[in-house]
Structure formats: structure tokens, C-alpha cells
Design a protein around this motif. Structure first.
Motif, mmCIF file in Angstrom:
data_model
loop_
_atom_site.group_PDB
_atom_site.id
_atom_site.type_symbol
_atom_site.label_atom_id
_atom_site.label_comp_id
_atom_site.label_asym_id
_atom_site.label_seq_id
_atom_site.Cartn_x
_atom_site.Cartn_y
_atom_site.Cartn_z
ATOM 1 N N UNK A 1 0.837 -1.204 0.000
ATOM 2 C CA UNK A 1 0.000 0.000 0.000
ATOM 3 C C UNK A 1 0.868 1.249 0.000
ATOM 4 N N UNK A 2 0.194 2.379 -0.177
ATOM 5 C CA UNK A 2 0.854 3.685 -0.193
ATOM 6 C C UNK A 2 0.060 4.620 0.709
ATOM 7 N N UNK A 3 0.757 5.397 1.539
ATOM 8 C CA UNK A 3 0.089 6.327 2.458
ATOM 9 C C UNK A 3 0.801 7.676 2.418
ATOM 10 N N UNK A 4 0.091 8.675 2.919
ATOM 11 C CA UNK A 4 0.677 9.994 3.153
ATOM 12 C C UNK A 4 0.610 10.273 4.646
ATOM 13 N N UNK A 5 1.730 10.672 5.222
ATOM 14 C CA UNK A 5 1.775 10.902 6.658
ATOM 15 C C UNK A 5 2.874 11.907 6.973
ATOM 16 N N UNK A 6 2.789 12.474 8.181
ATOM 17 C CA UNK A 6 3.791 13.432 8.656
ATOM 18 C C UNK A 6 4.674 12.743 9.685
ATOM 19 N N UNK A 7 5.994 12.775 9.446
ATOM 20 C CA UNK A 7 6.948 12.198 10.386
ATOM 21 C C UNK A 7 8.113 13.162 10.578
ATOM 22 N N UNK A 8 8.651 13.134 11.788
ATOM 23 C CA UNK A 8 9.768 14.011 12.121
ATOM 24 C C UNK A 8 9.454 14.798 13.385
ATOM 25 N N UNK A 9 10.469 15.381 13.950
ATOM 26 C CA UNK A 9 10.272 16.150 15.178
ATOM 27 C C UNK A 9 9.887 17.588 14.845
ATOM 28 N N UNK A 10 9.045 18.199 15.712
ATOM 29 C CA UNK A 10 8.567 19.563 15.427
ATOM 30 C C UNK A 10 9.689 20.555 15.177
ATOM 31 N N UNK A 11 10.795 20.422 15.920
ATOM 32 C CA UNK A 11 11.867 21.399 15.772
ATOM 33 C C UNK A 11 12.597 21.280 14.444
ATOM 34 N N UNK A 12 12.332 20.188 13.700
ATOM 35 C CA UNK A 12 12.969 20.001 12.395
ATOM 36 C C UNK A 12 11.983 20.133 11.238
ATOM 37 N N UNK A 13 10.796 20.620 11.524
ATOM 38 C CA UNK A 13 9.873 20.964 10.446
ATOM 39 C C UNK A 13 8.771 19.972 10.148
ATOM 40 N N UNK A 14 8.925 18.709 10.551
ATOM 41 C CA UNK A 14 7.907 17.683 10.331
ATOM 42 C C UNK A 14 7.349 17.690 8.900
ATOM 43 N N UNK A 15 8.149 17.278 7.924
ATOM 44 C CA UNK A 15 7.655 17.255 6.543
ATOM 45 C C UNK A 15 6.604 16.158 6.333
ATOM 46 N N UNK A 16 5.877 16.278 5.222
ATOM 47 C CA UNK A 16 4.890 15.261 4.831
ATOM 48 C C UNK A 16 5.561 14.262 3.886
ATOM 49 N N UNK A 17 5.217 12.993 4.065
ATOM 50 C CA UNK A 17 5.846 11.920 3.285
ATOM 51 C C UNK A 17 4.784 11.096 2.574
ATOM 52 N N UNK A 18 5.150 10.624 1.397
ATOM 53 C CA UNK A 18 4.379 9.586 0.723
ATOM 54 C C UNK A 18 5.211 8.309 0.820
ATOM 55 N N UNK A 19 4.678 7.294 1.496
ATOM 56 C CA UNK A 19 5.456 6.094 1.806
ATOM 57 C C UNK A 19 4.792 4.876 1.158
ATOM 58 N N UNK A 20 5.614 4.082 0.474
ATOM 59 C CA UNK A 20 5.154 2.834 -0.125
ATOM 60 C C UNK A 20 5.700 1.668 0.696
ATOM 61 N N UNK A 21 4.800 0.761 1.054
ATOM 62 C CA UNK A 21 5.193 -0.435 1.807
ATOM 63 C C UNK A 21 4.952 -1.672 0.956
ATOM 64 N N UNK A 22 5.932 -2.597 0.973
ATOM 65 C CA UNK A 22 5.834 -3.853 0.225
ATOM 66 C C UNK A 22 6.422 -4.973 1.068
ATOM 67 N N UNK A 23 5.709 -6.093 1.213
ATOM 68 C CA UNK A 23 6.260 -7.209 1.988
ATOM 69 C C UNK A 23 7.519 -7.786 1.336
ATOM 70 N N UNK A 24 8.458 -8.287 2.162
ATOM 71 C CA UNK A 24 9.658 -8.984 1.706
ATOM 72 C C UNK A 24 9.472 -10.474 1.991
ATOM 73 N N UNK A 25 9.560 -11.294 0.940
ATOM 74 C CA UNK A 25 9.311 -12.732 1.093
ATOM 75 C C UNK A 25 10.565 -13.537 0.744
ATOM 76 N N UNK A 26 10.700 -14.737 1.363
ATOM 77 C CA UNK A 26 11.800 -15.623 1.020
ATOM 78 C C UNK A 26 11.401 -16.502 -0.161
ATOM 79 N N UNK A 27 12.282 -17.469 -0.519
ATOM 80 C CA UNK A 27 12.021 -18.306 -1.676
ATOM 81 C C UNK A 27 10.758 -19.140 -1.512
ATOM 82 N N UNK A 28 10.391 -19.445 -0.282
ATOM 83 C CA UNK A 28 9.183 -20.234 -0.032
ATOM 84 C C UNK A 28 7.931 -19.386 0.016
ATOM 85 N N UNK A 29 8.101 -18.064 -0.144
ATOM 86 C CA UNK A 29 6.943 -17.179 -0.118
ATOM 87 C C UNK A 29 6.568 -16.684 1.257
#
Length: 706
Positions: A243-271
Motif C-alpha cells: 500500500x501507499x500512504x501519506x503521513x507526517x513524520x519528524x520532530x517539530x523542531x525540524x519541520x515535520x515534513x509530509x511523506x508519501x510512503x510505499x510499503x511492500x512485503x519482503x518474502x523468502x524463496x518459499x513465499x
């Protein structure tokens, strides 16, 4: 054969590859000791070159690893071409090679050369041995040994080449990942970082102030409220979701930018899921640009609205000032003493006609704004077209030929028939002017159609009725086509049109649940397509009441509810002059007090404006219907968004402006129906609750009389 795993021009890599086979020195040592020959080598042989990759030289032949012979001077060249081994005990006694120039050039008597072939079948080189003395080498044992060693070297070369290729690919992938300016990290099922690129650490430090390291539990690196969100996102990926999400990460004193993050599972040879990828992009700049664009668009729309309002205001002011000029001059002339009756009658008629024209102007404006209080009814559209055709013919003149094309089956719509006829006439007049009073006008009716997308609005499945009005005029230029439905927009010369005709058609279509489309071709003509929702045929209504019922000797008692002092005073005086008994309430609260203090037989009818401060006339009428079911209520309005949006809720409606005679006729008629047992229950006994939308609109109700 050739192979993608071999690189003929990279002989240095070939030497290194052979040197990387730990068994090669032993193989060469065994060959020399077993055969008694003094020189053994592993050679890379191509069509152009012969290069020694590993050497054992006990006869001072003079070759070292990397040393080279001219390939055409070697027997290995012939072996490469034939793919078969060459084994010679004694060159002088060998019928094939006794006169071979290679033996004389390099001074050997005994010779063995076995092809090294990779597992994919491609020729790589040779495993060879020579000696200046004859040797007993052409035996199954010796040939078998050479063949076994050649296959072993070929297997190792192939394996090393594959490892090198894989390593190169991995290095390429790593370079790609490391070159990506977007943060990329991989975490395991315990949320620990197991890999990340440089951009990940750089960006994490930028927004949090410290570095990450392998083994960190990634969510725990964030501030508490963000840690919970991050753990939830990572958990979704570990559960197998991409999936893909938009979220804010970071500490307030550093500006807390907005991110678009893509997540994908990592599988071994057996799935099986063994972790997940986290690929982020800082979208703060994009979101800011989008916000700026929306702001600019809002500003543009507001500017366009102001321009439209300015055009509308100017048009209304122009037309109403003309009408007021007629009324003002006529009323001034009526004040002159000793005015002949003929002139007095003419001035009165001028005022009355001008009021009618003003009424039509406001109706067209309300129709464009979709705020006209329509009186929808179900009618057969073909009959309406035929009935209106005579009126259209009169309006557009005898030089315009009219053709009507109707379907065989009847077709019904639910709309305001009067407004439909007005819309048809407006389109016909527009067509007449486009044809300069001469041409052909075709009215075509189609039923059961979907509503197509019009002006970037989505269509609808229907069924809809389509009435097309096609002329043979000069056509509409493209620059003008997009503005023809704007109020007061006209291309005609001064005095030839108000610019409200097509805007009335547009407003009527929209308010009726349909739409209007236009297609035009310069020099060919124009087609307007009016779409209205198709309806089912309904039985004709019966029990029509004579609106002119009069009750001699009976003075009807009317409760007038009107917040405008001038209108209220004038109205009660006029009704009194006609013999009515009137009481005047300035708002709904006072009117309800009158009804609660006076027995229900104290008034025969309530006559109320719709738009009033506080409770609207429609809300008050619904409340009266609930408290006093037998009390008839007549409403009046020149404009009400509540009536336009929701209808009259079964109440009689007088459109402003109205004459006192018309009002008296309606009041007497509705009281007559009240006293008729056959209609009393139907007209006044129904109880309805105040709708949520009406309650909401109460706060938006405008003050003053409309």
C-alpha cells in the motif's frame, strides 16, 4: 559457441579466474609428474588470441601467466575449431602431425591438449602439456585424467563466472539503491532495520536530528504519537499488504515534513514474509504547490464570479431602470390635474404592462439561477410541442419553415409546462435571429435516452427525453459557444435582446433535473438539445374547483402575515376595500399568537409571505397545518430558495407581483374548498413534519419581503 558468461576481451579477468581455482597448481603438478612432461598450462583460447592463465614450466619454455602465443601458430587453435582433444606420443612418428609447423616452431615431441568446455557448452580454452622428448601419453588413463581435470576446471570457471556476474548485479542493485535520493529501508518481522540506503539515514537525520543503525527497532526511534502510527503501518506490510500512504513524520523542531510512503512485503524463496520495504518521498513541496494552485484557482473563480455578478448587476440595473422610467413617468403624469380619462387609462395601462415585463424579467433571472418556484406536472411532451408550435410560428415569422419530428409512442415528462413552453420559444427566437428571419427550424423529440456528459459533468442512465431545436443559421463561433447561457450575454445589437432567453432555458433544464447542450458549425447551423427526465403517465386529476367562487354577503376574515410595513399596510387596505376583514401580523410568532388566542373560526384563511426573519412562512404554514388542520394557508413569494429546492409542500402559492383581484379570487376559492366536505380532508387534513432541510434553511432566510 559463445556465452554471455565469458568476456573474450577481458583476459586479465580470465587469468584471475583461473588463479582463483585452488586446485589448478596441483592439477598441473600431477600432469607433469604422471606423464613425465616438463610443461603444463591452462590456456584461454579465442578466435584471435591464446593466453596462458596458469603455467608449470620445468623446461624453460618461457611462458608465465598472462603470457601469449600467436593463436594461429598453436594446435589449440585447431582444437577450438574441432572441439576434440589432440594427443601425440612422438611427433616424428605421428602420421598427422609429423610435418606440422607448430612442433618445429616450439620444439616439442610429445603433446597433449584437452578442450575446456563450460557447462553451457561453450568453448573456453585448453588444458595442455608439451615436452621436447617423446612420452607415453596416448593411453586411456592419461587421456581420462586430462578430460577429468578439464571438466573440473570448466565447472569451477563457470561457477566463478556466475558468482562474479551475481556479484556485479548485486553491486549494480546496490548502486541503484544507494543512488536513489528517496529513503529506502528494509525491516524484519521484529521491526528492526536490516538494510537501508544512504538517503534513508540522511533524511532521518534531517528530520529527527540523529542517525539510524542496523538493528534499530524503527518505530521506537520516533516521538510517541508518530511511533504508534509507524508501527501500525509496518504491521500492515508485515501482514502481507502492499500500500501507499501519506503521513507526517519528524520532530517539530525540524519541520515535520509530509511523506508519501510505499510499503511492500519482503518474502523468502518459499513465499514466507521475512520483512518489508519502506520507500519514502518527501512531498511537502508538492503539497505546498498544490495548495498554492488551489488558492490561485479559488482566486480566479472568485474573480470570475465577481465579473459575472458585475455583468448580471449591470444588466439588471439597465433593464429595471428602463422599466422604472416608464413607471415613474406614468405615475407623475397621473398626478396632473384635469387629466382626460383616456390619458389616465393609457398611463395606468403603461404601469400595469411595465410591471408585467418586470415580472417576466425576474422570472427569467430566477430560472437561470434555478431559484424559480416551479409548478411541475406530468404532461405528454409531443402534445406540448404541437401546442407550442403555433405560438413559435407566430413569433419567428412566416419566412421560417417549421418541421416537427415526433415518435410514434407517447412520451411523458414531469416539469413546469409554462416554463417548458417559454424555454422552447426562447430557443426558437434565438434560432430565428441566427437565420436572420429566414430558414428552416426543426423540432425533434426522442424518448428513453441516457443523459450524456455535458460541459464536463457526468451523465446519467436515464431515461431522459431529448428535444432538439435545429436551425440553418450562421452558426455560433467557438469563442462565443461557451458563454451563450450566461445571463445578459448577447451578440445582438443594442435593443435586439436582453441576453436572458438562453439563460432561462439553462436554469429551467437544471432545476427540472435535466440539462441543455449545444452543437454548432459555422455556416451550417446550430442544434440545442434540451434533456428532461422522462416520467410515467398519470391519471388525470379530477375535482377541479372553480376559483371564482363568491359568497355574497360574507366578509372573509384574513390573517395577513407580512414583515414589510409598506406591503402589509397596502395589502390590508386593499383587501378591506374589497370587503375582507383583515388582521395583520408582522412575523410568524405574532401570527401563531393570533391563532392561539382566537378560536379557529375567528379566521377563514391565513395569507403569508414566505421569506421573513426568524421562522419562514413555509415553516409557519406547516406548523399551522399541524395545530389547525382545517385552517387553509396561502403563501406568497417573489423568490424563495426553500420553495425552489423543496416545492410548495401542498400549499397554495401566489407569485409576486400579483394583483389584488387575483388575490381575492384565490382567497375566496380556497375558502370555498375548505367549506366543501369533498375536498376538506384532502386539502387541509394532511399532517407533515418540518423537514430537516427546511429547518437548516431557516437560519439562511433573508430578512425583508420578497
Amino acid at each position: 559457441m559463445s556465452s554471455s558468461l565469458t568476456a573474450p576481451s577481458d583476459f586479465g579477468a580470465d587469468v584471475v579466474a583461473v588463479e582463483g581455482i585452488a586446485a589448478v597448481p596441483t592439477i598441473l603438478e600431477v600432469i607433469c609428474r604422471t606423464t613425465g612432461m616438463g610443461f603444463a598450462a591452462v590456456a584461454r583460447v579465442t578466435e584471435e588470441r591464446w593466453v596462458a592463465c596458469a603455467v608449470k614450466d620445468d623446461i624453460a619454455f618461457g611462458l608465465e601467466p598472462g603470457g601469449e602465443l600467436k593463436v594461429e601458430t598453436t594446435i589449440c587453435h585447431e582444437i577450438r575449431q574441432s572441439g576434440t582433444a589432440v594427443v601425440i606420443d612422438n611427433v616424428e612418428a605421428d602420421l598427422t602431425y609429423c610435418g606440422h609447423p607448430t612442433a618445429a616452431m616450439y620444439g616439442f615431441q610429445s603433446y597433449v591438449s584437452m578442450p575446456i568446455v563450460l557447462p553451457n557448452g561453450s568453448f573456453w580454452g585448453t588444458l595442455c602439456a608439451i615436452d621436447p622428448r617423446p612420452a607415453r601419453v596416448d593411453t586411456p588413463e592419461t587421456v581420462g585424467m586430462f578430460k577429468m581435470f578439464a571438466e573440473l576446471i570448466g565447472f569451477h570457471l563457470d561457477a566463478n563466472l556466475r558468482v562474479a556476474t551475481s556479484t556485479a548485479k548485486l553491486r549494480l542493485y546496490e548502486n541503484i539503491v544507494q543512488s536513489d535520493t528517496a529513503p529506502i529501508c528494509v525491516f524484519d518481522t521484529e521491526y528492526r532495520l536490516i538494510a537501508f540506503n544512504k538517503a534513508h539515514n540522511d533524511e532521518f537525520r534531517r528530520v529527527n536530528g540523529f542517525d539510524t543503525k542496523l538493528g534499530d527497532v524503527f518505530p521506537d526511534l520516533f516521538i510517541p504519537e508518530q511511533a504508534e502510527v509507524m508501527r501500525g503501518l509496518m504491521g500492515r506490510a508485515l501482514a502481507g499488504e502492499s500500500f501507499k500512504v501519506e503521513a507526517v513524520f519528524g520532530r517539530p523542531e525540524y519541520g515535520q515534513p509530509a511523506w508519501e510512503i510505499t510499503y511492500t512485503p519482503l518474502r523468502d524463496e518459499a513465499g514466507e514474509i521475512i520483512g518489508a520495504f519502506h520507500h519514502a518521498h518527501d512531498i511537502s513541496a508538492r503539497l505546498t504547490a498544490e495548495a498554492n494552485l488551489r488558492s490561485a484557482q479559488d482566486t480566479l473563480r472568485q474573480s470570475q464570479k465577481l465579473e459575472a455578478v458585475g455583468q448580471l448587476t449591470g444588466g439588471v440595473a439597465h433593464d429595471f431602470n428602463n422599466l422604472l422610467t416608464v413607471i415613474k413617468s406614468s405615475s407623475d403624469l397621473l398626478k396632473r390635474p384635469n387629466l382626460p380619462e383616456e390619458r389616465r387609462s393609457r398611463y395606468v395601462d403603461a404601469i400595469s404592462d411595465t410591471v408585467d415585463r418586470a415580472t417576466k424579467l425576474t422570472a427569467q433571472l430566477l430560472a437561470f439561477a434555478r431559484r424559480q418556484s416551479l409548478k411541475p406536472e406530468v404532461f405528454e411532451i409531443a402534445d406540448a410541442l404541437r401546442g407550442t408550435a403555433d405560438m413559435v410560428a407566430t413569433v419567428i415569422g412566416a419566412r421560417v419553415q417549421i418541421a416537427i419530428e415526433l415518435p410514434d409512442q407517447p412520451c411523458y415528462v414531469r416539469a413546469d409546462r409554462s416554463q417548458f413552453e417559454t424555454a422552447l420559444v426562447n430557443m426558437a427566437v434565438n434560432a430565428r435571429d441566427a437565420m436572420h428571419g429566414e430558414g428552416k427550424l426543426t423540432l425533434h423529440l426522442s424518448c428513453g435516452l441516457p443523459l450524456p456528459p455535458i460541459r464536463r459533468h457526468a451523465g446519467a442512465p436515464g431515461p431522459f427525453v431529448r428535444i432538439t431545436v435545429t436551425d440553418t443559421g450562421e452558426g455560433i463561433p467557438g469563442a462565443t459557444l461557451g458563454r451563450i447561457f450566461e445571463p445578459f450575454f448577447t451578440t445582438k445589437e443594442v435593443g435586439r435582446g436582453t441576453g436572458l432567453g438562453l439563460s432561462q432555458v439553462f436554469g429551467f433544464a437544471k432545476q427540472s433535473g435535466g440539462d441543455i447542450d449545444v452543437a454548432s458549425e459555422i455556416g451550417i447551423g446550430t442544434t440545442f438539445s434540451l434533456y428532461l427526465p422522462e416520467a410515467q403517465e398519470v391519471a388525470a386529476e379530477s375535482g377541479v374547483v372553480d376559483q371564482q367562487v363568491v359568497f355574497p354577503g360574507e366578509a372573509l376574515r384574513v390573517l395577513v402575515v407580512e414583515d414589510n410595513a409598506a406591503v402589509g399596510s397596502s395589502l390590508t387596505e386593499a383587501l378591506s376595500d374589497l370587503g375582507f376583514e383583515t388582521s395583520w401580523a408582522v412575523d410568524a410568532r405574532e401570527a401563531l399568537d393570533h391563532l392561539s388566542r382566537t378560536p379557529s373560526h375567528g379566521f377563514d384563511v391565513v395569507f403569508s409571505d414566505v421569506v421573513m426573519p426568524g421562522m419562514s412562512g413555509l415553516e409557519m404554514a406547516q406548523l399551522i397545518r399541524h395545530r389547525h388542520p382545517a385552517m387553509p394557508v396561502v403563501l406568497t413569494s417573489g423568490y424563495s430558495h426553500v420553495l425552489a429546492d423543496e416545492g410548495r409542500h401542498g400549499f397554495e402559492l401566489m407569485q409576486k407581483p400579483y394583483s389584488v383581484d387575483q388575490l381575492a379570487q384565490v382567497l375566496r376559492g380556497i375558502v370555498g374548498r375548505k367549506n366543501d366536505p369533498a375536498t376538506q380532508s384532502a386539502d387541509f387534513g394532511g399532517k407533515r413534519t418540518l423537514s430537516a432541510r427546511t429547518a437548516r434553511d431557516r437560519d439562511d432566510t433573508q430578512h425583508g419581503s420578497n
